[in-house]
Design an enzyme around this catalytic site. Structure first.
Site, PDB file in Angstrom:
ATOM      1  N   GLU A  89      -3.398  10.020  18.831  1.00  0.00           N
ATOM      2  CA  GLU A  89      -3.793  11.566  18.559  1.00  0.00           C
ATOM      3  C   GLU A  89      -4.937  11.704  17.644  1.00  0.00           C
ATOM      4  OE1 GLU A  89      -0.320  10.855  18.491  1.00  0.00           O
ATOM      5  OE2 GLU A  89      -0.112  11.412  20.824  1.00  0.00           O
TER       6      GLU A  89
ATOM      7  N   GLN B   8       0.881  -0.974   0.133  1.00  0.00           N
ATOM      8  CA  GLN B   8      -0.027  -0.046  -0.159  1.00  0.00           C
ATOM      9  C   GLN B   8       1.007   1.207  -0.144  1.00  0.00           C
ATOM     10  OE1 GLN B   8      -0.798   1.648   3.456  1.00  0.00           O
ATOM     11  NE2 GLN B   8      -3.213   1.882   3.337  1.00  0.00           N
TER      12      GLN B   8
ATOM     13  N   GLU C  77      -9.341  -1.422   6.728  1.00  0.00           N
ATOM     14  CA  GLU C  77      -8.004  -1.505   7.610  1.00  0.00           C
ATOM     15  C   GLU C  77      -8.479  -1.264   9.115  1.00  0.00           C
ATOM     16  OE1 GLU C  77      -5.250   1.854   7.728  1.00  0.00           O
ATOM     17  OE2 GLU C  77      -3.661   0.562   8.313  1.00  0.00           O
TER      18      GLU C  77
ATOM     19  N   SER D 120       4.897  -1.476   4.101  1.00  0.00           N
ATOM     20  CA  SER D 120       5.087  -2.832   4.600  1.00  0.00           C
ATOM     21  C   SER D 120       5.259  -3.555   3.283  1.00  0.00           C
ATOM     22  CB  SER D 120       4.193  -3.374   5.455  1.00  0.00           C
ATOM     23  OG  SER D 120       3.901  -2.874   6.358  1.00  0.00           O
TER      24      SER D 120
ATOM     25  N   SER E  27       0.948   6.764   2.560  1.00  0.00           N
ATOM     26  CA  SER E  27       1.586   7.688   3.406  1.00  0.00           C
ATOM     27  C   SER E  27       3.004   8.440   2.712  1.00  0.00           C
ATOM     28  CB  SER E  27       2.375   7.193   4.739  1.00  0.00           C
ATOM     29  OG  SER E  27       1.336   6.935   5.462  1.00  0.00           O
TER      30      SER E  27
END
Lengths: 398, 365, 398, 365
Positions: free
Chosen positions: C368, C112, C230, C147, C115
């Site tokens: 957060e 994937q 996810e 990953s 990010s």
């Protein structure tokens, strides 16, 4: 020893020679004020001699040694700590002469009318209206969390005089006669069962314009002077190790071995360490102040003090177990009449301490607001996004 | 594995109890009663215990109850934790009923289950499960003598179940309220005030002795700890709820204070804690209902966890209400006082951790 | 037993009759797929039979009992959990037929590429550009925290195709051939010394338009499908009491009495209680899912899991003392070559556990962001004030 | 009362040390060295220890030092905590020098003070002040035999001071590095790696015995604990600083992440902790410098407090850097590893709380 110091000590001796320190208390205090030995850094005629502020301690020490009376600063703390510097900075000559002498001697007690039910952390949101009427203002509104309102002769009060401009710009600051018509003081009962504070209702109260401090619309700036002096006042004395609430728990631990458990021991020591760290931080802050370099550490001290008082008193109840389930006095008959003038953390039950400590993170600026201040002013992090800076006060959501 | 969810029947029961408490014991009424001589509302008790049958949920039908279980009883405890209405529930429906059932005191249990009689178990509220059988009351010459401090719900109880040491060891007695003297304790918790109970040669009827008395005492404590966890869960949920409501309605600096991220994160953490407390409390109720061998672990786990969440929730409720939360008028302080007293009731979290260590073989140093 | 269930079990028996479960693994898996027994809720021809999703467990149980091979779901988790549902929801018929079979059998591993160094919590800020070129797109940018990029045949990737509109509106979603020219995978070394993850650099990579998933500009919506799946995947198995890192510490406690102290005992039990509460919360969540009523409790579980892993591993080092000062392997020679494919919390040293656990509150959504989500979506508190919703992506501060 | 402020001279010293470390040991260089054979930079050590005189601050002028005190030495420790440059400072300038001075080993102390020779104290870094004199090394036939694990700064030390049990009790010896065998430990802390030291019939010179040896051992540990607190303070300050920098430069959702209140409040709490740690660490340095009778309390207080602040600061630094803080390239992990190792060095916070309890008469259960 400096000349200024010599001079002051000479004046003290002269005061003592002319006025019996064991005689009439108020007479002596008035004479001390008139001799300029009240707050030596104030001008002559206003209780001072234009001397360096640091020399006050010399005067106080000599007077204490001679057994002179004090003006009981705890009782008149709001006058000394908040009203006086504000009057001195923003008052006219006439206002200063009218108010400062009886304020300092304690002839007249002062209180502070700032917070409102809808304006706590956000003081500038306040809605107590003052409307001009000739050479007077007519004031309507409700103030809250007022210490000593029931004993006070005068109040400092912030009002809204223009609701059509953004909130920081439409406020005006007055001195209010607490004996005026339309001033109603009601005790405000708190979670401990007693009432330290008051609500003050103002209904068509007339304030002469001569009692205005600062210009119309400048109330926010004047209030900042008051609040800045409140923050400086926090910090406290140089207490010895194991003072305050940790001393109570340590005493319980030492005298009641049957309550001890291994887990409680580590928790006790964790709190002992926190208390000692907080004490040393306070000492360091005092050393900084003495060296003329005040820092923002006072905020850390107040944050830590509040958290610590809460944690220690909570632990105290757990440690006591069965005894922690009992309280001393909720009496509904006495709370209106027997009003404490200061917090008696140590003279009451552990349950009282636990409950009263909850106020430590609210009164004098909440811990949340303190963290904002530290983050923004000390660490330089960005301020909150403000939606209330440009909107007229009357259009703000409330 | 124990069912940790709420059944449909349980949700119906919850709704009935909540409707009753909302109508008859709103926060303002609960607060007002703390300063009257009628803290306990007999009509409310009748409606709850008898009409809704809350007092007999954990009692089998053959014994005069409704044949549900402690699992359903826990629902009532949750709702009472939300409401804080003063009732004899913990003392009578939980402690005395659990002890009475274990001791086989069928007559008494039947009367308790009907809600027409209330009882208290004469032990200090701070007694820890697993601690030794109490010895402050002694039996001799057919009577009991001794003092028990801090007894919950004894103030209005009709009878007391008293653990006492007889000549031949532990025993459990029933004593009529007329035979004891009661001194009101000024209690930290305004809505569950405690009573010091003194027995002076009080006439008493034996209901169990020896191992049976000890088992009844232990069962009552474990059941009490489990039901208290449900009360703590309800209390924490309610504190979270009213705090969130306040954050949505209070504006400062032109914004709802609930829009400030630091407060949002604290509420999120509290919600996470309440979510975990729910699983833990449900597990304890389930184990007690099923007489599961893990019940002692489950009850201590629940007290070790839920005590802290309830206190945290009440403390956050006071703090995030600002000055309002510090006043007598707002109910936040009632929750704080109950939460803190509950944290000591049946032992503190730290005492339960110590007990768990023994139960799960993690020996002390 | 329902008819659907009977039918499925019959099909399993037929599969087993026709294909030796102890024979060639890939051959069996492909046959299982073609028999519609891969994911029974998918359509026929795509590995399923349009059966209820819940019946998959019946199939799996019968196959397991017969000793059939699995597709090693840990190894191909990203394909199964994220790529497959996205392809199923947004892919064309042709795309679904091309990719789903080898994805499920494990013939082809997926990764994937979401990010970026400048777009972590704020995925929609991503800057990897895709520019159309005939029936292809030319992609340039850098992705991170990937990953299995070094083992993957295909990637799902989100790109920016229109920088002139607000950020959520200018993204497009593709399937990327990891063997294409211009794809460079570099191991990303982490604080534990090893490299679980990769950086992926894309330089003038050509992607055929036929590999686009969803419409041009719809990348944010497509990515939501991926991320939603996810989040559903988090939750974990029904572990017994004292599983995971608490088991390690409990073992140390029981076997090394010389390390025990009273203070450590209470801390151990506090962590034990937290671990057990977290385990029961996970069990309750599974019961909810089984009852068809998934709740937001998964967020609580992930928050608690992260904090707990960090606290327990930190305590473990303190408890070990001298041994806690030692590590197992930092080797700079092996980290590029020996790549872990999953986290081995229990097989490594306590120091490794302490360091690796720091990632638990970052990966898969920071704690957060989770707190924001709980506060806003569960508790209904207001969202953060957004300054990035209406501004063209190219004008946002970065 | 101990002066808790920094003097002007101390600020000048700090500036010199910081300039040196910033120029010669930036974070990138510190990280790079952890994977070379030259972790310790001999030129940096010379500049720090000899040129700036850091190695001789706590040694009187008559003994070859600079006649300052442990208070000034603490400034260097703070700066090394900020930098993490690997040096022999803790082992040689603090532990060995403190032990050597207490034992009256004037020759050795003079050589250490010059910075030309470095020494290590052969004790496990995790040794707690107040724990018994070590017995893993024995003296017999004029030689030492035994093993000491996890010795700090022994890897490059020229000599070792070894506490050992002789026939007539505790004693302190000096051993040349040539006489020992050293095994590198794979250490959690990359910038202060530990060494296992083995002595096999190693020739050794006695420097103190009996009560003097015990006093030197105790003094070294208390001094070490106090100086480590200064290092922890510097480390925490630096972590706070770089985290705030990151919060100001990193944008997410179109805003500096430092504008999010939850992060602001965490930084404010951390700042408050660092502020308290500063007072506590200064007090410990002052007490050790003045040989104050409160030094043992002050040192344990400092470890009980500063250990936690340093770990918290490093953990917040990693977390609030997000993915970046989890990478090897960013120095956050070096701070985390040092902070956690420091929290174990000279005992954990919990061990120091237990020791404080004895010192201030709050007896265990």
């Amino acid at each position: 020893m400096t000349n200024a110091e010599d001079d002051l000590r000479e004046r003290v001796q002269k005061l003592l020679a002319g006025h019996d320190p064991q005689g009439d208390r108020m007479e002596f205090l008035r004479a001390q004020f008139d001799a300029g030995l009240a707050w030596v850094h104030f001008p002559a005629g206003l209780g001072g001699l234009d001397a360096p502020r640091t020399l006050q301690s010399v005067v106080d020490a000599d007077l204490a040694a001679a057994g002179a009376p004090t003006n009981d600063p705890r009782r008149i703390g709001i006058g000394l700590g908040m009203a006086a510097p504000t009057i001195r900075t923003h008052g006219t000559e006439e206002q200063q002469h009218r108010w400062l002498r009886p304020l300092w001697t304690g002839d007249e007690v002062w209180c502070q009318l700032f917070s409102e039910p809808g304006a706590g952390s956000d003081l500038a949101a306040l809605g107590t209206r003052a409307v001009p009427d000739g050479d007077h203002w007519i004031v309507n509104g409700q103030k809250v969390w007022t210490s000593q309102a029931h004993e006070a002769r005068w109040a400092i009060v912030v009002t809204r005089t223009d609701p059509d401009v953004p909130k920081h710009k439409g406020m005006t600051y007055f001195v209010l006669d607490m004996k005026a018509d339309g001033v109603e003081v009601r005790p405000l009962r708190q979670i401990t069962g007693e009432a330290e504070f008051n609500e003050v209702f103002l209904t068509d109260v007339r304030i002469p314009d001569s009692q205005r401090l600062g210009a119309v619309g400048d109330g926010w700036a004047v209030a900042q002077t008051t609040l800045m002096n409140e923050r400086v006042a926090i910090g406290g004395g140089a207490a010895p190790r194991e003072s305050g609430v940790i001393a109570e728990v340590a005493k319980t631990w030492r005298t009641r071995p049957e309550l001890r458990t291994p887990a409680a021991h580590d928790e006790l020591m964790r709190l002992w360490v926190e208390a000692e760290a907080t004490r040393l931080t306070g000492l360091r802050l005092r050393q900084q102040l003495a060296a003329g370099a005040p820092g923002p550490e006072g905020s850390a001290a107040k944050l830590a003090f509040a958290r610590l008082n809460q944690e220690i008193t909570s632990f105290e109840l757990d440690l006591l177990g069965a005894d922690g389930l009992r309280y001393d006095d909720w009496s509904s008959d006495t709370w209106r009449t027997e009003r404490p003038t200061s917090v008696d953390f140590l003279g009451r039950s552990p349950g009282y301490r636990y409950l009263r400590a909850k106020g430590n993170s609210i009164e004098g600026g909440t811990s949340e607001i303190l963290r904002n201040i530290i983050a923004e002013r000390v660490l330089g992090l960005p301020g909150e996004i403000r939606v209330d800076k440009t909107v007229p006060w009357k259009d703000l959501p409330k | 594995m124990t069912d940790l969810l709420y059944s449909q029947d349980e949700e119906l029961l919850r709704a009935s109890v909540r409707d009753l408490l909302t109508a008859r014991a709103p926060a303002s009424a609960v607060l007002a009663r703390t300063e009257t001589d009628e803290l306990y509302d007999p009509a409310l008790w009748h409606a709850l215990a008898a009409d809704l049958g809350a007092a007999g949920l954990a009692v089998p039908e053959w014994a005069g109850g409704h044949g549900a279980s402690w699992r359903e009883t826990a629902i009532v405890a949750e709702e009472l934790g939300r409401s804080l209405a003063a009732t004899a529930f913990l003392g009578s429906t939980v402690l005395a009923t659990a002890a009475g059932r274990s001791a086989g005191a069928d007559d008494l249990v039947e009367r308790l289950a009907s809600g027409e009689v209330t009882a208290a178990l004469a032990i200090p509220l701070s007694t820890v499960p697993g601690s030794g059988f109490p010895d402050t009351v002694r039996h001799s010459h057919e009577t009991l003598t001794g003092t028990v401090r801090n007894v919950a719900d004894a103030r209005t109880a009709d009878v007391l179940i008293v653990p006492a040491l007889a000549d031949d060891g532990p025993a459990l007695y029933v004593v009529g309220a007329g035979a004891i003297s009661r001194t009101a304790v000024v209690s930290l918790d305004l809505t569950r005030p405690l009573t010091d109970v003194t027995l002076e040669s009080a006439r008493a009827d034996l209901i169990a002795s020896g191992a049976e008395a000890v088992a009844a005492f232990d069962t009552a404590l474990i059941t009490g700890a489990a039901m208290l966890a449900a009360e703590q869960l309800g209390l924490a949920e309610r504190c979270l709820e009213i705090t969130v409501e306040h954050l949505l309605t209070r504006y400062q600096f032109g914004r709802q204070i609930g829009s400030y991220q630091a407060l949002k994160h604290r509420m999120a953490d509290l919600w996470a804690g309440v979510t975990q407390a729910r699983a833990v409390a449900r597990y304890a109720a389930g184990c007690v209902a099923d007489a599961d061998p893990d019940a002692a672990v489950a009850a201590s786990l629940a007290q070790a966890y839920c005590s802290l969440v309830a206190v945290k929730a009440a403390e956050e409720c006071v703090q995030l209400h600002g000055g309002i939360g510090f006043t007598w008028e707002h109910p936040a302080h009632l929750y704080l006082k109950r939460a803190k007293a509950d944290a000591i009731a049946f032992g503190t979290a730290s005492q339960h951790r110590a007990r768990l260590a023994e139960l799960v073989d993690l020996p002390a140093a």
